[in-house]
Design a protein around this motif. Structure first.
Motif, PDB file in Angstrom:
ATOM      1  N   GLY A 275       0.771  -1.235   0.000  1.00 19.68           N
ATOM      2  CA  GLY A 275       0.000   0.000   0.000  1.00 19.68           C
ATOM      3  C   GLY A 275       0.803   1.287   0.000  1.00 19.68           C
ATOM      4  N   VAL A 276       2.069   1.238  -0.419  1.00 18.61           N
ATOM      5  CA  VAL A 276       2.880   2.454  -0.503  1.00 18.61           C
ATOM      6  C   VAL A 276       2.450   3.240  -1.748  1.00 18.61           C
ATOM      7  N   SER A 277       2.332   4.544  -1.628  1.00 19.35           N
ATOM      8  CA  SER A 277       1.839   5.352  -2.743  1.00 19.35           C
ATOM      9  C   SER A 277       2.893   5.469  -3.843  1.00 19.35           C
ATOM     10  N   PHE A 278       2.435   5.712  -5.073  1.00 10.05           N
ATOM     11  CA  PHE A 278       3.356   5.879  -6.194  1.00 10.05           C
ATOM     12  C   PHE A 278       4.221   7.126  -6.024  1.00 10.05           C
ATOM     13  N   ASP A 279       3.696   8.142  -5.353  1.00  9.04           N
ATOM     14  CA  ASP A 279       4.503   9.334  -5.085  1.00  9.04           C
ATOM     15  C   ASP A 279       5.715   8.999  -4.222  1.00  9.04           C
TER      16      ASP A 279
ATOM     17  N   GLU B 231      -5.316 -18.080  -8.897  1.00  8.45           N
ATOM     18  CA  GLU B 231      -6.220 -17.582  -7.868  1.00  8.45           C
ATOM     19  C   GLU B 231      -6.628 -16.134  -8.107  1.00  8.45           C
ATOM     20  N   VAL B 232      -5.870 -15.427  -8.944  1.00  3.67           N
ATOM     21  CA  VAL B 232      -6.198 -14.022  -9.195  1.00  3.67           C
ATOM     22  C   VAL B 232      -7.459 -13.880 -10.030  1.00  3.67           C
ATOM     23  N   GLU B 233      -7.803 -14.914 -10.813  1.00  3.95           N
ATOM     24  CA  GLU B 233      -9.011 -14.826 -11.626  1.00  3.95           C
ATOM     25  C   GLU B 233     -10.254 -14.629 -10.747  1.00  3.95           C
ATOM     26  N   ALA B 234     -10.296 -15.330  -9.620  1.00  3.76           N
ATOM     27  CA  ALA B 234     -11.415 -15.149  -8.701  1.00  3.76           C
ATOM     28  C   ALA B 234     -11.409 -13.737  -8.135  1.00  3.76           C
ATOM     29  N   ASP B 235     -10.203 -13.218  -7.859  1.00  2.00           N
ATOM     30  CA  ASP B 235     -10.097 -11.850  -7.361  1.00  2.00           C
ATOM     31  C   ASP B 235     -10.611 -10.854  -8.398  1.00  2.00           C
ATOM     32  N   ARG B 236     -10.290 -11.088  -9.670  1.00  2.00           N
ATOM     33  CA  ARG B 236     -10.734 -10.176 -10.728  1.00  2.00           C
ATOM     34  C   ARG B 236     -12.253 -10.153 -10.811  1.00  2.00           C
ATOM     35  N   ALA B 237     -12.888 -11.305 -10.688  1.00  2.00           N
ATOM     36  CA  ALA B 237     -14.345 -11.356 -10.721  1.00  2.00           C
ATOM     37  C   ALA B 237     -14.939 -10.576  -9.555  1.00  2.00           C
ATOM     38  N   ARG B 238     -14.331 -10.728  -8.375  1.00  2.00           N
ATOM     39  CA  ARG B 238     -14.800  -9.994  -7.204  1.00  2.00           C
ATOM     40  C   ARG B 238     -14.581  -8.491  -7.395  1.00  2.00           C
ATOM     41  N   GLN B 239     -13.453  -8.127  -7.958  1.00  2.00           N
ATOM     42  CA  GLN B 239     -13.168  -6.711  -8.209  1.00  2.00           C
ATOM     43  C   GLN B 239     -14.178  -6.109  -9.173  1.00  2.00           C
ATOM     44  N   ARG B 240     -14.574  -6.885 -10.186  1.00  2.00           N
ATOM     45  CA  ARG B 240     -15.577  -6.386 -11.129  1.00  2.00           C
ATOM     46  C   ARG B 240     -16.905  -6.144 -10.409  1.00  2.00           C
ATOM     47  N   GLU B 241     -17.268  -7.024  -9.496  1.00  2.00           N
ATOM     48  CA  GLU B 241     -18.492  -6.827  -8.719  1.00  2.00           C
ATOM     49  C   GLU B 241     -18.419  -5.545  -7.902  1.00  2.00           C
ATOM     50  N   VAL B 242     -17.276  -5.308  -7.291  1.00  2.00           N
ATOM     51  CA  VAL B 242     -17.093  -4.107  -6.476  1.00  2.00           C
ATOM     52  C   VAL B 242     -17.162  -2.856  -7.345  1.00  2.00           C
TER      53      VAL B 242
ATOM     54  N   LEU C  92     -15.833   1.317  -0.550  1.00  2.00           N
ATOM     55  CA  LEU C  92     -14.609   2.112  -0.478  1.00  2.00           C
ATOM     56  C   LEU C  92     -13.810   1.738   0.764  1.00  2.00           C
ATOM     57  N   ASP C  93     -12.511   1.558   0.588  1.00  2.00           N
ATOM     58  CA  ASP C  93     -11.626   1.369   1.728  1.00  2.00           C
ATOM     59  C   ASP C  93     -11.700   2.620   2.612  1.00  2.00           C
TER      60      ASP C  93
ATOM     61  N   VAL D 270     -10.259   8.951 -17.818  1.00  2.00           N
ATOM     62  CA  VAL D 270     -10.222   7.545 -17.413  1.00  2.00           C
ATOM     63  C   VAL D 270      -9.789   7.505 -15.956  1.00  2.00           C
ATOM     64  N   MET D 271     -10.275   6.516 -15.242  1.00  2.00           N
ATOM     65  CA  MET D 271      -9.919   6.382 -13.826  1.00  2.00           C
ATOM     66  C   MET D 271      -9.339   5.003 -13.578  1.00  2.00           C
ATOM     67  N   GLN D 272      -8.080   4.982 -13.175  1.00  2.00           N
ATOM     68  CA  GLN D 272      -7.427   3.735 -12.804  1.00  2.00           C
ATOM     69  C   GLN D 272      -7.795   3.417 -11.359  1.00  2.00           C
ATOM     70  N   VAL D 273      -8.195   2.182 -11.104  1.00  2.00           N
ATOM     71  CA  VAL D 273      -8.728   1.798  -9.800  1.00  2.00           C
ATOM     72  C   VAL D 273      -7.874   0.685  -9.196  1.00  2.00           C
ATOM     73  N   THR D 274      -7.534   0.847  -7.935  1.00  2.00           N
ATOM     74  CA  THR D 274      -6.785  -0.170  -7.197  1.00  2.00           C
ATOM     75  C   THR D 274      -7.675  -0.735  -6.097  1.00  2.00           C
ATOM     76  N   PHE D 275      -7.598  -2.043  -5.899  1.00  2.00           N
ATOM     77  CA  PHE D 275      -8.428  -2.724  -4.901  1.00  2.00           C
ATOM     78  C   PHE D 275      -7.558  -3.285  -3.792  1.00  2.00           C
ATOM     79  N   ARG D 276      -8.098  -3.284  -2.584  1.00  2.00           N
ATOM     80  CA  ARG D 276      -7.407  -3.903  -1.455  1.00  2.00           C
ATOM     81  C   ARG D 276      -8.441  -4.523  -0.532  1.00  2.00           C
ATOM     82  N   GLU D 277      -8.297  -5.818  -0.305  1.00  2.00           N
ATOM     83  CA  GLU D 277      -9.181  -6.567   0.594  1.00  2.00           C
ATOM     84  C   GLU D 277     -10.658  -6.348   0.257  1.00  2.00           C
ATOM     85  N   GLY D 278     -10.976  -6.446  -1.043  1.00  2.00           N
ATOM     86  CA  GLY D 278     -12.371  -6.407  -1.474  1.00  2.00           C
ATOM     87  C   GLY D 278     -12.989  -5.032  -1.526  1.00  2.00           C
ATOM     88  N   ARG D 279     -12.173  -3.977  -1.433  1.00  2.00           N
ATOM     89  CA  ARG D 279     -12.698  -2.622  -1.542  1.00  2.00           C
ATOM     90  C   ARG D 279     -11.787  -1.773  -2.421  1.00  2.00           C
TER      91      ARG D 279
END
Length: 304
Positions: A148-152, A182-193, A213-214, A273-282
């Motif tokens: 979770g370290v920022s790109f800045d 295992e990431v495929e399941a995460d991608r499906a969950r991310q799409r739901e979110v 939202l986290d 465009v908005m780039q979105v990052t997910f962490r722990e389902g949010r």
């Protein structure tokens, strides 16, 4: 004189205590960077040596400073490894890694079971994939996606702009996701979110927005996005939810350079465009890009 020496010893003890509070996290960063618990322990020890030689009165965020030091040490080691064309460290068998974990733990005076657990939870499969990345890609991915370290904060370490650092992590993420089942399941969950986020935004459902939202979500916008009337930065779920509540009527889910994101396209014309990052389902981070050159350089794919 004795008083001065006593104060110095007290200060050193306090510094050591602060370092120990960060040791496990630093070892986790180094292990994912280097793929070796022994080398990770060496990197953490080097951070301690540098800390002991530093005037900490000038260090505003000690945990962040230590993370940067460990990251730089690991980056130098990875680059040296690449130049010598060493075999990837992550190719060891799990049994070897557990043996090494116990040895490192015994030498460091920590819990062997805890160290073995670190080796097991990271997984040889992930380490093998990480070894296919360039050192800069690996660092950007590990620090941002796993810690979770920022790109800045990462950008100065790899000597790139935050935008270029974001692209490093994005390329690394695509490789990791392409090779990790295992990431495929995460991608499906991310799409739901993401779909839930857009629906709540369109309908103005504030509580539903908060749910996806986290709590520490961060919104960033590039200069072009700010010129369109947006804000450069917002922090916290309530602030971000307030900004998006009742919006997103012309937004749609999309793949941006292979990653889930959002297109804002009134009358079919993409303006943001908005780039979105997910962490722990949010959703943990949203980065809005309105610069035409940056958008044109992306590979965009609308999703149904």
């Amino acid at each position: 004189m004795n008083g001065a020496n006593g104060q110095q010893a007290t200060d050193q003890d306090a510094l050591a205590a602060r370092f120990e509070a960060d040791r496990l996290r630093l070892r986790g960063v180094a292990y994912r960077m280097l793929g070796s618990l022994a080398e990770a322990e060496d990197a953490v020890q080097e951070a301690w040596l540098r800390l002991a030689r530093t005037d900490t009165d000038e260090v505003a965020n000690l945990s962040g400073w230590l993370t940067t030091v460990v990251a730089r040490v690991c980056l130098d080691q990875l680059r040296s490894r690449k130049s010598r064309r060493e075999d990837p460290a992550g190719m060891r068998l799990p049994e070897q890694e557990r043996v090494e974990a116990a040895a490192v733990a015994t030498a460091a005076g920590s819990d062997p079971e805890e160290e073995a657990l670190l080796a097991d939870t990271v997984g040889v499969a992930l380490l093998v994939v990480l070894d296919t990345l360039s050192p800069a890609e690996r660092l950007a991915f590990v620090l941002h996606d796993l810690f979770g370290v920022s790109f800045d904060e990462i950008a100065p370490i790899v000597d790139r702009t935050p935008t270029a650092t974001r692209q490093l992590a994005s390329r690394a993420r695509r490789r990791v996701q392409g090779r990790s089942p295992e990431v495929e399941a995460d991608r499906a969950r991310q799409r739901e979110v993401l779909d839930a986020f857009l629906a709540a935004s369109r309908e103005g459902e504030f509580e539903a927005l908060l749910a996806v939202l986290d709590p520490d979500v961060v919104f960033h916008g590039d200069e072009a996005a700010e010129r369109l009337g947006g804000e450069g930065e917002m922090r916290g779920a309530r602030r971000v939810a307030e900004a998006f509540c009742g919006r997103a009527r012309v937004a749609e889910p999309a793949l941006l350079d292979g990653e889930l994101g959002v297109l804002v396209a009134p009358r079919g014309n993409i303006v943001v465009v908005m780039q979105v990052t997910f962490r722990e389902g949010r959703i943990s981070e949203i980065y809005a890009v309105a610069d035409h050159d940056a958008i044109d350089a992306m590979e965009l794919e609308r999703l149904a």
